[in-house]
Design a protein around this motif. Structure first.
Motif, PDB file in Angstrom:
ATOM      1  N   ASP A  82       0.807  -1.220   0.000  1.00  0.00           N
ATOM      2  CA  ASP A  82       0.000   0.000   0.000  1.00  0.00           C
ATOM      3  C   ASP A  82       0.841   1.272   0.000  1.00  0.00           C
ATOM      4  O   ASP A  82       0.322   2.363   0.078  1.00  0.00           O
ATOM      5  N   GLY A  83       2.148   1.160  -0.106  1.00  0.00           N
ATOM      6  CA  GLY A  83       3.007   2.337  -0.195  1.00  0.00           C
ATOM      7  C   GLY A  83       3.540   2.816   1.133  1.00  0.00           C
ATOM      8  O   GLY A  83       4.334   3.737   1.173  1.00  0.00           O
ATOM      9  N   THR A  84       3.120   2.222   2.254  1.00  0.00           N
ATOM     10  CA  THR A  84       3.661   2.649   3.541  1.00  0.00           C
ATOM     11  C   THR A  84       4.955   1.898   3.803  1.00  0.00           C
ATOM     12  O   THR A  84       5.193   0.829   3.266  1.00  0.00           O
ATOM     13  N   ARG A  85       5.786   2.453   4.636  1.00  0.00           N
ATOM     14  CA  ARG A  85       7.047   1.815   4.978  1.00  0.00           C
ATOM     15  C   ARG A  85       7.111   1.675   6.483  1.00  0.00           C
ATOM     16  O   ARG A  85       6.523   2.449   7.218  1.00  0.00           O
ATOM     17  N   ASP A  86       7.860   0.658   6.929  1.00  0.00           N
ATOM     18  CA  ASP A  86       7.976   0.400   8.361  1.00  0.00           C
ATOM     19  C   ASP A  86       8.553   1.592   9.117  1.00  0.00           C
ATOM     20  O   ASP A  86       8.173   1.862  10.243  1.00  0.00           O
ATOM     21  N   ASP A  87       9.480   2.335   8.482  1.00  0.00           N
ATOM     22  CA  ASP A  87      10.148   3.418   9.196  1.00  0.00           C
ATOM     23  C   ASP A  87       9.281   4.662   9.346  1.00  0.00           C
ATOM     24  O   ASP A  87       9.670   5.609  10.004  1.00  0.00           O
ATOM     25  N   VAL A  88       8.099   4.690   8.738  1.00  0.00           N
ATOM     26  CA  VAL A  88       7.229   5.841   8.916  1.00  0.00           C
ATOM     27  C   VAL A  88       5.914   5.461   9.575  1.00  0.00           C
ATOM     28  O   VAL A  88       4.994   6.248   9.627  1.00  0.00           O
ATOM     29  N   GLU A 127      -1.382   5.581   0.213  1.00  0.00           N
ATOM     30  CA  GLU A 127      -1.236   6.391   1.415  1.00  0.00           C
ATOM     31  C   GLU A 127       0.214   6.835   1.538  1.00  0.00           C
ATOM     32  O   GLU A 127       1.135   6.070   1.263  1.00  0.00           O
ATOM     33  N   ARG A 128       0.390   8.075   1.949  1.00  0.00           N
ATOM     34  CA  ARG A 128       1.732   8.607   2.229  1.00  0.00           C
ATOM     35  C   ARG A 128       1.766   9.012   3.693  1.00  0.00           C
ATOM     36  O   ARG A 128       0.817   9.590   4.200  1.00  0.00           O
ATOM     37  N   ARG A 129       2.897   8.709   4.335  1.00  0.00           N
ATOM     38  CA  ARG A 129       3.090   9.061   5.746  1.00  0.00           C
ATOM     39  C   ARG A 129       4.389   9.820   5.908  1.00  0.00           C
ATOM     40  O   ARG A 129       5.346   9.602   5.201  1.00  0.00           O
ATOM     41  N   VAL A 130       4.359  10.695   6.890  1.00  0.00           N
ATOM     42  CA  VAL A 130       5.557  11.449   7.236  1.00  0.00           C
ATOM     43  C   VAL A 130       5.662  11.458   8.755  1.00  0.00           C
ATOM     44  O   VAL A 130       4.651  11.482   9.454  1.00  0.00           O
TER      45      VAL A 130
END
Length: 185
Positions: free
Chosen positions: A5-11, A95-98
């Motif tokens: 889904d485009g999320t990464r563990d580090d965010v 989804e994008r996370r910061v």
């Protein structure tokens, strides 16, 4: 490391951050209904005009449905969610996370529609409409707290002016809401 889904563990939210403490865009559901209505009206008008002209075929109907879906995707509102140390923006496809506790820059992008671009130390980037923060003080307070923490640590090198402008807008809208509610408008 990466997910479908485009999320990464580090965010992902820091340990201890729960969904129960997350703040959501309260106007998202209404914006979604508006996008659906506009797309449905557009599709209905196209089909009605084509049917009235006697030119509606299966292929043309498929084209109109495709245009209606395309309009819906363009109008689909981003769902902004924030928690302790993170902010996420979910569109129709990803989804994008910061990490807001690791912010490097906050920039206001002017153009047809104003956007706020947040970038963290991990290279992640999110763009949101600043009006979402103005309309949802809970989202803004979490971002503001984490951004000023990043500035105090020295990682936020660009964006204190943009943050101050948004803070002024949020405070002004909150005061106007209080005046309206109390009848002092």
């Amino acid at each position: 490391m990466g997910h479908r889904d485009g999320t990464r563990d580090d965010v992902l939210p820091p340990h201890g951050a729960t969904a129960a403490r997350a703040a959501y865009d309260r106007r998202w559901a209404g914006d979604l209904r508006s996008a659906i209505r506009c797309s449905a009206v557009f599709l209905s008008l196209l089909v009605l005009i084509d049917c009235g002209a006697g030119r509606l075929t299966f292929v043309r109907g498929g084209l109109w449905v495709g245009l209606g879906v395309l309009l819906f995707l363009v109008l689909f509102p981003q769902r902004v969610t924030a928690g302790e140390g993170w902010l996420a923006s979910r569109g129709p496809l990803r989804e994008r996370r910061v990490r807001t506790d690791l912010l490097v820059s906050v920039r206001c992008l002017d153009g047809v529609s104003q956007r706020l671009r947040l970038r963290d130390m991990l290279g992640n980037r999110v763009e949101i409409d600043p009006q979402v923060l103005v309309d949802n003080p809970d989202l803004w307070r979490g971002l503001e707290r984490d951004a000023y923490e990043s500035a105090a640590r020295g990682s936020l090198t660009c964006g204190e002016t943009a943050l101050r402008r948004i803070s002024e807008r949020v405070d002004r809208e909150t005061a106007l809401s209080v005046f309206r509610a109390s009848g002092l408008e």
